[in-house]
Design an enzyme around this catalytic site. Sequence first.
Site, mmCIF file in Angstrom:
data_model
loop_
_atom_site.group_PDB
_atom_site.id
_atom_site.type_symbol
_atom_site.label_atom_id
_atom_site.label_comp_id
_atom_site.label_asym_id
_atom_site.label_seq_id
_atom_site.Cartn_x
_atom_site.Cartn_y
_atom_site.Cartn_z
ATOM 1 N N GLU A 58 69.851 53.500 -44.601
ATOM 2 C CA GLU A 58 70.329 52.216 -44.170
ATOM 3 C C GLU A 58 71.538 52.579 -43.134
ATOM 4 O O GLU A 58 72.595 52.643 -43.768
ATOM 5 C CB GLU A 58 70.770 51.287 -45.168
ATOM 6 N N LYS A 75 66.236 50.569 -43.115
ATOM 7 C CA LYS A 75 66.884 49.314 -43.420
ATOM 8 C C LYS A 75 67.711 48.966 -42.269
ATOM 9 O O LYS A 75 68.787 49.773 -42.365
ATOM 10 C CB LYS A 75 67.352 49.138 -44.545
#
Length: 297
Positions: A176, A213
């Site tokens: 992420e 993500k």
Amino acid sequence: MAENKMLAQMSEKSGFIAALDQSGGSTPGALRAYGIPASAYNGDAEMFKLVHEMRVRIMTAPAFTGDKVIGTILFEKTMDGEAEGKPVPTFLWERGIVPFVKVDKGLEAEKDGVQLMKPISDLDTLLARAAKLGVFGTKMRSVINLASQDGIAAIVAQQFEVAAQIGRHGLIPIIEPEVSIKSPDKAGAEAILKAELAKHLDALPHDRNVMLKLTIPDVTDTYAPFAGHDRVVRVVALSGGYKRDDACRRLAKNHGMIASFSRALVDDLKYSMSDAEFNAALGHAIAEIYQASTVKH
């Protein structure tokens, strides 16, 4: 094996991932948004007890099942806790929801327009415990503020370095590198990020997979090619501070990308609600996010 079923679900099933992983620094804000002020508790133990109760209320709600919520990212203390007398990862998987755990310990000060992850002490110990509890994967966040080639290259390199350590424990890492929605050149940062991610994904060994993500991009379908990459299990989107209706509108335009929302999922939930009100509000949020994750424009 459960691992194979979880992998198949995360790769193929329609739905989205709930992020219930606010940690120490962001917990007071999460409780305040829920309607519990800081004056209502004393110390970390009471604070974490209250936030665990909030999460259990969410996880045990009628709409919170694998029909639409295919995975959930947990804070470490939530992973170690119980729901209805069962370990949380076990409880979630029995409801058809794949469990993940947040492993990062927060962010370094900004350098080269980005914030790297702080060193993750005792990561191997946490990963071994997570695997034993039946957790499928992990999540770790760093932040990109500027369209800085050197900074973004450093962020992606760090993410993949830690991902390799996670992969050695048989867990699937969610990488992420969040691009701040306040970045003065968000689209420029996303173009650099896309190139850096592609370079590292193409270099992964054939037995190592990851999930991505990412902030919903300014240029529609920027990350769509990654959805078909051999080493990518799934591409998911963070809400990044966008309100739910705005986040869902943006997400619905991006193909191959499903939600992994935190604030945008729980914004309307309040401690003072009756169970019927709470369950209705959560059910509405789940339906809206599911729609944006599965029906693309």
